[in-house]
Design a protein around this motif. Sequence first.
Motif, PDB file in Angstrom:
ATOM      1  N   LYS A   1       0.864  -1.178   0.000  1.00  9.40           N
ATOM      2  CA  LYS A   1       0.000   0.000   0.000  1.00  9.40           C
ATOM      3  C   LYS A   1       0.903   1.232   0.000  1.00  9.40           C
ATOM      4  N   ASP A   2       1.093   1.810  -1.178  1.00  7.04           N
ATOM      5  CA  ASP A   2       2.014   2.945  -1.334  1.00  7.04           C
ATOM      6  C   ASP A   2       1.389   4.185  -0.697  1.00  7.04           C
ATOM      7  N   HIS A   3       1.582   4.308   0.616  1.00  4.84           N
ATOM      8  CA  HIS A   3       0.886   5.361   1.353  1.00  4.84           C
ATOM      9  C   HIS A   3       1.840   6.202   2.212  1.00  4.84           C
ATOM     10  N   PHE A   4       3.152   5.977   2.107  1.00  2.09           N
ATOM     11  CA  PHE A   4       4.099   6.745   2.930  1.00  2.09           C
ATOM     12  C   PHE A   4       5.482   6.670   2.300  1.00  2.09           C
ATOM     13  N   THR A   5       6.317   7.585   2.730  1.00  7.27           N
ATOM     14  CA  THR A   5       7.734   7.590   2.352  1.00  7.27           C
ATOM     15  C   THR A   5       8.570   7.509   3.621  1.00  7.27           C
ATOM     16  N   GLU A   6       9.781   6.953   3.478  1.00  5.81           N
ATOM     17  CA  GLU A   6      10.639   6.802   4.647  1.00  5.81           C
ATOM     18  C   GLU A   6      11.787   7.828   4.592  1.00  5.81           C
ATOM     19  N   GLU A   7      12.332   8.132   5.758  1.00  5.40           N
ATOM     20  CA  GLU A   7      13.468   9.063   5.886  1.00  5.40           C
ATOM     21  C   GLU A   7      14.377   8.542   6.991  1.00  5.40           C
ATOM     22  N   ILE A   8      15.658   8.388   6.669  1.00  2.00           N
ATOM     23  CA  ILE A   8      16.624   7.840   7.623  1.00  2.00           C
ATOM     24  C   ILE A   8      17.643   8.940   7.963  1.00  2.00           C
ATOM     25  N   GLU A   9      17.775   9.227   9.265  1.00  2.00           N
ATOM     26  CA  GLU A   9      18.720  10.258   9.738  1.00  2.00           C
ATOM     27  C   GLU A   9      19.555   9.655  10.861  1.00  2.00           C
ATOM     28  N   LEU A  10      20.639   8.970  10.498  1.00  3.05           N
ATOM     29  CA  LEU A  10      21.494   8.321  11.487  1.00  3.05           C
ATOM     30  C   LEU A  10      22.768   9.137  11.685  1.00  3.05           C
ATOM     31  N   ASP A  11      23.046   9.445  12.939  1.00  2.00           N
ATOM     32  CA  ASP A  11      24.314  10.099  13.261  1.00  2.00           C
ATOM     33  C   ASP A  11      25.457   9.133  12.925  1.00  2.00           C
ATOM     34  N   GLU A  12      26.521   9.681  12.304  1.00  2.00           N
ATOM     35  CA  GLU A  12      27.642   8.834  11.891  1.00  2.00           C
ATOM     36  C   GLU A  12      28.247   8.079  13.075  1.00  2.00           C
ATOM     37  N   ALA A  13      28.226   8.712  14.252  1.00  2.00           N
ATOM     38  CA  ALA A  13      28.824   8.074  15.424  1.00  2.00           C
ATOM     39  C   ALA A  13      28.014   6.894  15.930  1.00  2.00           C
ATOM     40  N   THR A  14      26.760   6.747  15.453  1.00  2.00           N
ATOM     41  CA  THR A  14      25.891   5.689  15.955  1.00  2.00           C
ATOM     42  C   THR A  14      25.777   4.508  15.003  1.00  2.00           C
ATOM     43  N   LYS A  15      26.232   4.640  13.782  1.00  2.00           N
ATOM     44  CA  LYS A  15      25.973   3.595  12.782  1.00  2.00           C
ATOM     45  C   LYS A  15      26.619   2.266  13.133  1.00  2.00           C
TER      46      LYS A  15
ATOM     47  N   ARG B   1      20.989   9.417  17.675  1.00  2.00           N
ATOM     48  CA  ARG B   1      21.977  10.374  18.185  1.00  2.00           C
ATOM     49  C   ARG B   1      22.503   9.856  19.514  1.00  2.00           C
ATOM     50  N   ILE B   2      23.591  10.438  19.968  1.00  2.00           N
ATOM     51  CA  ILE B   2      24.180  10.085  21.261  1.00  2.00           C
ATOM     52  C   ILE B   2      24.098  11.301  22.170  1.00  2.00           C
ATOM     53  N   VAL B   3      23.521  11.120  23.351  1.00  2.00           N
ATOM     54  CA  VAL B   3      23.397  12.200  24.340  1.00  2.00           C
ATOM     55  C   VAL B   3      23.816  11.638  25.694  1.00  2.00           C
ATOM     56  N   GLU B   4      24.908  12.186  26.259  1.00  2.00           N
ATOM     57  CA  GLU B   4      25.363  11.824  27.602  1.00  2.00           C
ATOM     58  C   GLU B   4      25.518  10.310  27.757  1.00  2.00           C
ATOM     59  N   ASP B   5      26.322   9.696  26.897  1.00  2.00           N
ATOM     60  CA  ASP B   5      26.622   8.267  26.960  1.00  2.00           C
ATOM     61  C   ASP B   5      25.386   7.397  26.823  1.00  2.00           C
TER      62      ASP B   5
ATOM     63  N   LEU C   1      22.459   6.064  23.770  1.00  2.00           N
ATOM     64  CA  LEU C   1      22.032   6.019  22.375  1.00  2.00           C
ATOM     65  C   LEU C   1      20.528   6.241  22.315  1.00  2.00           C
ATOM     66  N   TYR C   2      20.121   7.271  21.567  1.00  2.00           N
ATOM     67  CA  TYR C   2      18.711   7.575  21.372  1.00  2.00           C
ATOM     68  C   TYR C   2      18.336   7.209  19.931  1.00  2.00           C
ATOM     69  N   VAL C   3      17.341   6.312  19.797  1.00  2.00           N
ATOM     70  CA  VAL C   3      16.817   5.939  18.477  1.00  2.00           C
ATOM     71  C   VAL C   3      15.337   6.314  18.455  1.00  2.00           C
ATOM     72  N   GLU C   4      14.950   7.198  17.532  1.00  2.00           N
ATOM     73  CA  GLU C   4      13.580   7.692  17.448  1.00  2.00           C
ATOM     74  C   GLU C   4      12.922   7.174  16.171  1.00  2.00           C
ATOM     75  N   VAL C   5      11.686   6.666  16.317  1.00  2.00           N
ATOM     76  CA  VAL C   5      10.849   6.262  15.181  1.00  2.00           C
ATOM     77  C   VAL C   5       9.622   7.168  15.204  1.00  2.00           C
ATOM     78  N   GLU C   6       9.514   8.076  14.241  1.00  2.00           N
ATOM     79  CA  GLU C   6       8.452   9.082  14.234  1.00  2.00           C
ATOM     80  C   GLU C   6       7.645   8.967  12.931  1.00  2.00           C
ATOM     81  N   ASP C   7       6.324   9.018  13.062  1.00  2.00           N
ATOM     82  CA  ASP C   7       5.459   8.970  11.881  1.00  2.00           C
ATOM     83  C   ASP C   7       4.480  10.126  11.929  1.00  2.00           C
TER      84      ASP C   7
END
Length: 576
Positions: free
Chosen positions: A435-449, A484-488, A490-496
């Motif tokens: 069901k072609d109803h959305f597009t994806e966007e990936i924003e990974l901090d290089e330090a977290t990959k 992203r990394i904040v104060e030691d 790892l924060y991973v966010e999934v937002e729609d």
Amino acid sequence: MRSFSRLNSMQTKLTLTFLLILLPLVSVSIFANYYSQSIMNEQISDRTKGALLTTLEYIDQLTQNMDQQTLLIASNPNIVDIWKGIENPLSPDHLYGIHTVQQQLTALTNVNGAVKDAFIIHGESGNGVSTLKGGIKWPDVKKDYWFQQTIKGSGGLVVYVPTRESRNPSLYMSEDMIYYMRLLDVLSSTREPNVMVLAVDKRSFQKIIQNLQTSINMNITLLYNDGFVLETNPNSENLHKEEPFSITVKKGEWSMRLEQPREEVFKLSHILQQFTYLITAISIMLAIWIAWLVYSSISKPLQQLSGAFKQFSSGNLAFEVVHQRKDEFGFVMNGFNRMAAAQRKMIEDDYEKELRLAKAEFSLLQSQINPHFLYNTLDSIYSVASSNRIPEISEMVINLARFFRVSLGKGRDSFTLAETVQHLMYYMRVQQIRKDHFTEEIELDEATKELQILKLLLQPIVENSIIHGLEQSPNEGYLCIRSRIVEDRLYVEVEDTGVGIPEDRLQEIIMEMDKITSKSYMSSPDKPTSLYYGLKNVKSRVKLYYGGDADLLIDSQEGKGTKVTLILPMGKEGHT
């Protein structure tokens, strides 16, 4: 406990006694040093000020002598009349008179050895006569700073000290001289701009001041109107190692500043200081030695036992008291070690049972989202779809097959964040084909990959975002995965940008999620219900694998979308 209390009280009394003995000695030593230095400083300051004032009075007397001599010359009619009303004193018509003036000035310099040169300048023409140079031509003399100051002096004595930084340096003036200047014809109401000058060698002042020099590190500076004149020791290097001992005195327009290293000034009191410091050091060493004896015999074993109990109560079950004592304290320490060993054996037995149970629960949770049996079926479907030339089904099946192939992981429990996101792209591509109803966007901090995270943590979250969020929305939306990394952490966010969650249901979900802790599965046999199973499964695995610092947060607004944040502590098992 009574014995411990008595010992502790005795130790407190002994410590206070040592302090009461030591503090007065230190206080008296510090006061004696301060008092002796203050007396020495006051005496040296008084003597130094007296010597500097005496020297300044002599220098001021020399200035007054120059004032009288310039006044006599400037008011001498035999000299004034020769310079009055002429256009050029060096013309042949005035040579005899100018020669007479030069002889009189030479007689003055011969009488007063401090005067090295005397000259008179005709202001209008800039020409004049000097005892050393004879006739002189001084073009644009009116522009010179010293000449302008002499005119402004209106017949009074003007002292000029040329330096390298002087404004408009003069042609016939040297930095080695101090010049005393006055207008000619001081008694007339209408004075012509004719100036007489007496040049006194600075070495005359240097000899006067040099008598005060008592050390090679001492520097005495002479100033006139706060302007530098000379100093006795310009190359002294030791004055700037620390703030020097400094005294400044002033007499009229003249002032002197004496600077000397403090260690030289207070050299006599330094021996007393060292003796006082030696007594203080010996007292401190004695106090420390006595305190160490008391500490070794009583306080140290008690602190060892107290520390052992703290280590044991904090979970360090392998801690033992190491000692070589043969007294009562040694008997108590051996008893503690035996008690700790027995307790450790009991706890280890129970812990192994709980650990086996936790591992079984973890395997069960993971197996519920790892459908191994589907892989072969999907491979068959892909073959049929390819042979029947149905590209949509073929692409959907091949992406789903890749998704499950990675899910198997070849025995791996964790993947890098980049691999995890690539794994999710297979699943999202299947959903987009369906069901072609959305597009994806990936924003990974290089330090977290390259950080390792437990596999299949994000898949249930992404699945919820697509099925319960984006598919229910009438508008085309997007799904974004950020890291992203904040104060030691790892924060991973999934937002729609889906339909979001109603407020009452969001609060219900949050309450259900708050019930899950790192020990909930080990302490309770209850399994998660089907309600919110995916989120509960993820948080249970996170808490079980990463500990209490890990968390899963949900934020949503109805009609606007939902954001789920996964927080994993750095350095924990599962990711580095």
